[in-house]
Scaffold this motif. Structure first.
Motif, PDB file in Angstrom:
ATOM      1  N   GLY A   1      12.976 -86.219  28.157  1.00  0.00           N
ATOM      2  CA  GLY A   1      11.919 -85.320  27.677  1.00  0.00           C
ATOM      3  C   GLY A   1      10.574 -85.973  27.886  1.00  0.00           C
ATOM      4  N   GLY A   2       9.537 -85.134  27.884  1.00  0.00           N
ATOM      5  CA  GLY A   2       8.180 -85.663  28.085  1.00  0.00           C
ATOM      6  C   GLY A   2       7.828 -85.739  29.549  1.00  0.00           C
TER       7      GLY A   2
ATOM      8  N   GLY B   1      -3.756-101.983  28.542  1.00  0.00           N
ATOM      9  CA  GLY B   1      -3.037-101.047  29.408  1.00  0.00           C
ATOM     10  C   GLY B   1      -1.734-100.608  28.746  1.00  0.00           C
TER      11      GLY B   1
ATOM     12  N   PRO C   1       1.767 -89.653  32.694  1.00  0.00           N
ATOM     13  CA  PRO C   1       0.357 -89.310  32.598  1.00  0.00           C
ATOM     14  C   PRO C   1      -0.011 -88.282  33.659  1.00  0.00           C
ATOM     15  CG  PRO C   1       0.658 -91.552  33.415  1.00  0.00           C
ATOM     16  CD  PRO C   1       1.996 -91.062  32.992  1.00  0.00           C
TER      17      PRO C   1
ATOM     18  N   ALA D   1      -5.308 -98.974  32.430  1.00  0.00           N
ATOM     19  CA  ALA D   1      -5.814 -97.880  31.593  1.00  0.00           C
ATOM     20  C   ALA D   1      -6.673 -98.386  30.442  1.00  0.00           C
ATOM     21  CB  ALA D   1      -4.654 -97.049  31.049  1.00  0.00           C
TER      22      ALA D   1
ATOM     23  N   ARG E   1       0.103 -96.539  40.306  1.00  0.00           N
ATOM     24  CA  ARG E   1       0.591 -96.765  38.947  1.00  0.00           C
ATOM     25  C   ARG E   1      -0.163 -97.905  38.270  1.00  0.00           C
ATOM     26  NH1 ARG E   1       5.466 -96.227  40.011  1.00  0.00           N
ATOM     27  NH2 ARG E   1       6.193 -94.437  38.841  1.00  0.00           N
TER      28      ARG E   1
ATOM     29  N   VAL F   1      -2.460 -98.252  25.753  1.00  0.00           N
ATOM     30  CA  VAL F   1      -2.690 -96.863  26.169  1.00  0.00           C
ATOM     31  C   VAL F   1      -1.359 -96.186  26.499  1.00  0.00           C
ATOM     32  CG1 VAL F   1      -3.697 -95.393  27.966  1.00  0.00           C
ATOM     33  CG2 VAL F   1      -5.067 -97.218  26.916  1.00  0.00           C
TER      34      VAL F   1
ATOM     35  N   ARG G   1      -8.103 -91.546  27.496  1.00  0.00           N
ATOM     36  CA  ARG G   1      -6.934 -91.896  28.309  1.00  0.00           C
ATOM     37  C   ARG G   1      -5.630 -91.814  27.525  1.00  0.00           C
ATOM     38  NH1 ARG G   1      -9.880 -97.028  31.417  1.00  0.00           N
ATOM     39  NH2 ARG G   1     -11.710 -95.814  32.040  1.00  0.00           N
TER      40      ARG G   1
ATOM     41  N   ALA H   1      11.738 -99.208  41.012  1.00  0.00           N
ATOM     42  CA  ALA H   1      12.991 -98.749  40.396  1.00  0.00           C
ATOM     43  C   ALA H   1      13.913 -98.094  41.419  1.00  0.00           C
ATOM     44  CB  ALA H   1      12.702 -97.771  39.261  1.00  0.00           C
ATOM     45  N   GLY H   2      13.379 -97.653  42.553  1.00  0.00           N
ATOM     46  CA  GLY H   2      14.218 -97.047  43.575  1.00  0.00           C
ATOM     47  C   GLY H   2      14.581 -98.007  44.685  1.00  0.00           C
TER      48      GLY H   2
ATOM     49  N   ARG I   1       0.045 -93.000  24.487  1.00  0.00           N
ATOM     50  CA  ARG I   1       0.361 -91.722  25.135  1.00  0.00           C
ATOM     51  C   ARG I   1       1.733 -91.213  24.711  1.00  0.00           C
ATOM     52  NH1 ARG I   1      -1.073 -93.607  31.223  1.00  0.00           N
ATOM     53  NH2 ARG I   1      -3.193 -92.803  31.397  1.00  0.00           N
TER      54      ARG I   1
ATOM     55  N   VAL J   1      12.709 -92.014  40.302  1.00  0.00           N
ATOM     56  CA  VAL J   1      13.348 -92.553  39.101  1.00  0.00           C
ATOM     57  C   VAL J   1      12.476 -92.267  37.874  1.00  0.00           C
ATOM     58  CG1 VAL J   1      14.041 -94.683  37.917  1.00  0.00           C
ATOM     59  CG2 VAL J   1      14.713 -94.291  40.299  1.00  0.00           C
TER      60      VAL J   1
ATOM     61  N   ARG K   1      19.410 -96.458  36.463  1.00  0.00           N
ATOM     62  CA  ARG K   1      17.998 -96.638  36.132  1.00  0.00           C
ATOM     63  C   ARG K   1      17.369 -95.335  35.644  1.00  0.00           C
ATOM     64  NH1 ARG K   1      16.616-100.478  41.401  1.00  0.00           N
ATOM     65  NH2 ARG K   1      18.336-101.931  41.022  1.00  0.00           N
TER      66      ARG K   1
ATOM     67  N   ARG L   1      13.681 -89.993  34.790  1.00  0.00           N
ATOM     68  CA  ARG L   1      13.751 -90.487  33.409  1.00  0.00           C
ATOM     69  C   ARG L   1      13.098 -89.493  32.449  1.00  0.00           C
ATOM     70  NH1 ARG L   1      11.419 -96.464  34.656  1.00  0.00           N
ATOM     71  NH2 ARG L   1      13.376 -97.616  34.826  1.00  0.00           N
TER      72      ARG L   1
ATOM     73  N   ARG M   1       5.275-103.821  35.175  1.00  0.00           N
ATOM     74  CA  ARG M   1       5.371-102.375  35.401  1.00  0.00           C
ATOM     75  C   ARG M   1       5.732-102.075  36.855  1.00  0.00           C
ATOM     76  NH1 ARG M   1       1.362-101.088  32.684  1.00  0.00           N
ATOM     77  NH2 ARG M   1       2.105 -99.803  30.987  1.00  0.00           N
TER      78      ARG M   1
ATOM     79  N   GLY N   1       5.188 -87.633  22.616  1.00  0.00           N
ATOM     80  CA  GLY N   1       6.625 -87.736  22.348  1.00  0.00           C
ATOM     81  C   GLY N   1       7.285 -88.525  23.459  1.00  0.00           C
TER      82      GLY N   1
ATOM     83  N   GLU O   1       9.071-100.194  37.225  1.00  0.00           N
ATOM     84  CA  GLU O   1       8.927 -98.767  37.498  1.00  0.00           C
ATOM     85  C   GLU O   1       8.709 -98.471  38.979  1.00  0.00           C
ATOM     86  OE1 GLU O   1       6.623 -96.591  34.576  1.00  0.00           O
ATOM     87  OE2 GLU O   1       6.583 -98.336  33.256  1.00  0.00           O
ATOM     88  N   SER O   2       7.725 -99.127  39.603  1.00  0.00           N
ATOM     89  CA  SER O   2       7.433 -98.781  40.995  1.00  0.00           C
ATOM     90  C   SER O   2       8.608 -99.122  41.903  1.00  0.00           C
ATOM     91  CB  SER O   2       6.179 -99.526  41.471  1.00  0.00           C
ATOM     92  OG  SER O   2       5.093 -99.287  40.607  1.00  0.00           O
TER      93      SER O   2
ATOM     94  N   GLY P   1      10.793 -94.903  43.675  1.00  0.00           N
ATOM     95  CA  GLY P   1      10.286 -95.380  42.389  1.00  0.00           C
ATOM     96  C   GLY P   1       9.764 -94.212  41.565  1.00  0.00           C
TER      97      GLY P   1
ATOM     98  N   GLN Q   1      -3.614 -96.485  37.410  1.00  0.00           N
ATOM     99  CA  GLN Q   1      -3.584 -95.416  36.425  1.00  0.00           C
ATOM    100  C   GLN Q   1      -3.038 -95.883  35.082  1.00  0.00           C
ATOM    101  OE1 GLN Q   1      -1.166 -92.103  37.704  1.00  0.00           O
ATOM    102  NE2 GLN Q   1      -2.350 -90.642  36.504  1.00  0.00           N
ATOM    103  N   GLU Q   2      -2.079 -96.789  35.112  1.00  0.00           N
ATOM    104  CA  GLU Q   2      -1.416 -97.169  33.867  1.00  0.00           C
ATOM    105  C   GLU Q   2      -1.749 -98.589  33.424  1.00  0.00           C
ATOM    106  OE1 GLU Q   2       2.627 -95.738  33.439  1.00  0.00           O
ATOM    107  OE2 GLU Q   2       2.408 -94.471  35.207  1.00  0.00           O
TER     108      GLU Q   2
END
Lengths: 437, 437
Positions: free
Chosen positions: B332-333, A320, B336, B151, B144, A323, A37, A151-152, A327, B323, B37, B327, A144, A332, A148-149, B320, B147-148
């Protein structure tokens, strides 16, 4: 630091208590899955503990990996996992790790809530990650999703049951009808409360988590010192009964709310017990479980539920994050850093607005209700319902139960003072906020 | 493609229905927040629709941005948002967008579940992101977290109420006692079911989501064709009553479960109605709300709850993701990508193991229970409880309600056949799986 393809990532673990030993065990037992992973094998290069010689049969690693020299250990890792807790030496070790180029995963709510900005700034300066999902609500993915989820979206309010000990105590009081002290003793006997339960029952733990949640939800720096904090030590069996009669349960809530104060956007961040209607999703959170309820402009109402503490659940959240930062080392880049662009002011508790449930012991005679109602009106507090109960065996006494519309804490406090000085009012028996209605 | 500091990111929107217009509106109204954001301004460079000339007063953008030429539009964007739905032309447009270097955010569960691997492979080949949080359970952050956030854990089972229409219908049947057809008509009148409700009530929508959830939870490619699917059209008022008598509710569940089959690790992925105990967190998910319950080795039980559909909730999930991919463009990058390393086989429904609730109409005479019990025993199905109810007004008839221990679907099917051929059994009135006990 560029990661060489195929090379393992060096993982240093600071602390090997309940959470740390679960993290170490999972790093070993799930090594193949984690490697698949993360994109690289995660190799434990050292575990910093106070007594490296102590046998730890439950931690399946080479005993030579234990070291007392945490300061040295953090200089030779790609990822540092901090599960010591507390402010010092955790802070210095995390800063040192980042200065040496390591990404950091921490479960340290107290430190994040006290001095998050220093940590964020250092992470940004050295281009490393700082992740801490485990710091709030244990195994529940909540940071998270908020960061992140959503963020919008535009988060309006976060209400969390984020302390398992207090939820266990309040739930047990609701089920048994027993008093506070007795129930805490029982929780201690069952391992749900610590020998010194102060941090939990006085709301310090929840306040740290509230600061972290508010910071992420509102893109604003909020520290534990900004959080209004009331614990559950004053909650009585009578309060629980009153809640039950109002078809509510009492929960200790960490509340982060976007408000308008003096015409400008601001946030209210507070921890206090509150009545929650039994029909609300938070009301069904039993025992030591945690849950976080989020209201946002577009997504509407969301709830995240699970175990808020314990070695394995907390280790799940830590790994979590491990990981994720691994990653980033491999591919990077880094994850989202601090976002404090909104920089909203935090209002005083007096400006926080909510509903209230007030029980008054009064004389049962004509005119009393009018006096009581006038005290509310004088302070601009609007009454939603009033219920009068005769007190059995005391023909001349009654109980008045008032539920208000939304009012500021300052207005409510002034009302309560005024009520207390009315001749007809023997006692303001209970005042509790009502949330989630 | 390197992002030039300070330059805006070009966003192309494919589709402008309920979700698309909410996305467009939020991109405009929240432009400053999104820029802060994401690290760059998000500039809508075009909206592909079938009829670009049609007035769209609810979408606050320059009408010149509407175009019928989606194929051209996707070649000049950094981020493409696909909310057309369906397989074609969505697939070709997404592939073309990625070939031209754009990251893609999609809400397209049908496409992901039918042909996810092609999309993943293309995203990997061109080094772009493919995000699709909105494809499962609308506004609820669930992909998310799986998956994250999880993980570092080992997911054992995912059980989701992921279709709002069917949950609305089953909940309404539970509340009113009404039958299926009548309740669907009512749901249509209220806007909770479409004029042609097939995709929902036959479980196709939930099956696509189950495939996506299973793929992420088990690091295995699972397509909609792998999912055993039963809808709710056979659920009767009698089933709902039976569930109620068993202190359960009936829910349409998308279930993704790690199993052992023939001595090896495998997964079972299925959609069917099931009885769920009222004490289970999923039982309290009312009306058109969605929720996903996750059991994992370390975290234990988690639940994610919220709105599963609607323009604004779905747009929240889409943004979400926007964004997040923005980012990555700035820093860059990429996030997952696909993780299918575990590559577990998907078992046939016959090998799925669960508990069952069976209602039989039988003759009320000595020896019947023995015959019935023998039919279960012959097929290796162990009985947990049996309850016999006399049928009012029919002295010689009775109802037998059997709840089994865990058994394979194949064994249960064979048992039901055998029961049907017993003289003493008039009718196998209802067979329903029991989950979450």
């Amino acid at each position: 630091m560029a990661h060489e393809p195929g090379a393992p990532l060096r993982v240093a673990l600071l602390g090997c208590g309940v959470v740390g030993s679960a993290v170490a065990r999972m790093l070993v037992e799930q090594a193949d899955d984690l490697a698949a992973r993360a994109g690289a094998r995660l190799e434990i290069v050292g575990i910093a503990v106070r007594r490296p010689q102590r046998p730890r049969p439950d931690v399946p690693v080479d005993p030579a990996l234990f070291t007392a020299d945490a300061e040295e250990l953090v200089t030779r890792a790609d990822v540092v996992i901090e599960v010591i807790g507390g402010i010092d030496p955790a802070r210095a070790l995390i800063l040192r790790a980042m200065e040496h180029g390591a990404s950091v995963v921490s479960a340290n709510k107290a430190l994040l809530a006290e001095d998050g900005p220093t940590l964020y700034d250092t992470a940004a300066r050295y281009g490393v990650d700082l992740y801490y999902e485990a710091a709030v609500a244990g195994a529940i993915p909540i940071l998270r999703p908020i960061q992140e989820s959503l963020a919008g979206d535009h988060v309006r309010k976060v209400m969390g049951i984020v302390n398992g000990t207090t939820n266990f105590v309040l739930d047990a009081m609701d089920v048994s009808g027993a008093g506070f002290a007795e129930t805490v003793a029982q929780a201690q006997a069952l391992g749900y409360a610590e020998a010194d339960p102060t941090a939990d029952i006085e709301g310090f733990d929840a306040a740290a988590k509230a600061a972290i949640l508010a910071s992420l939800a509102f893109h604003t720096r909020v520290s534990a010192a900004d959080v209004h904090r009331e614990g559950i030590t004053e909650v009585t069996a009578a309060d629980i009964r009153a809640a039950r009669e109002n078809d509510c349960v009492v929960k200790l809530l960490a509340i982060c709310e976007r408000v308008t104060a003096d015409g400008t956007d601001a946030v209210s961040v507070r921890v206090h017990p509150a009545m929650v209607p039994r029909s609300h999703p938070l009301a069904s959170v039993r025992e030591a479980f945690n849950a976080v309820f989020v209201e946002s402009a577009a997504a509407g109402e969301l709830m995240f539920y699970g175990r808020g503490a314990g070695g394995d659940p907390t280790a799940s959240a830590v790994l979590g994050d491990v990981v994720a930062v691994a990653r980033h080392r491999v591919a990077g880049g880094r994850g989202p850093g601090e976002s404090a662009y909104a920089d909203l002011p935090v209002v005083d508790m007096g400006q926080a607005v909510t509903r209230y449930h007030i029980s008054l012991d009064v004389a049962d005679r004509p005119g009393v209700l009018a006096q009581v109602a006038a005290a509310f009106a004088d302070h601009g507090v609007s009454i939603e319902t009033v219920r009068q109960q005769a007190v059995a065996g005391e023909g001349e006494r009654a109980k008045l139960i008032v539920v208000t519309h939304r009012a500021s804490d300052a207005a409510l406090s002034a009302t309560v003072s005024a009520l207390g000085s009315l001749d007809a009012v023997d006692d303001v028996a209970s005042v509790m906020r009502v949330e989630g209605a």
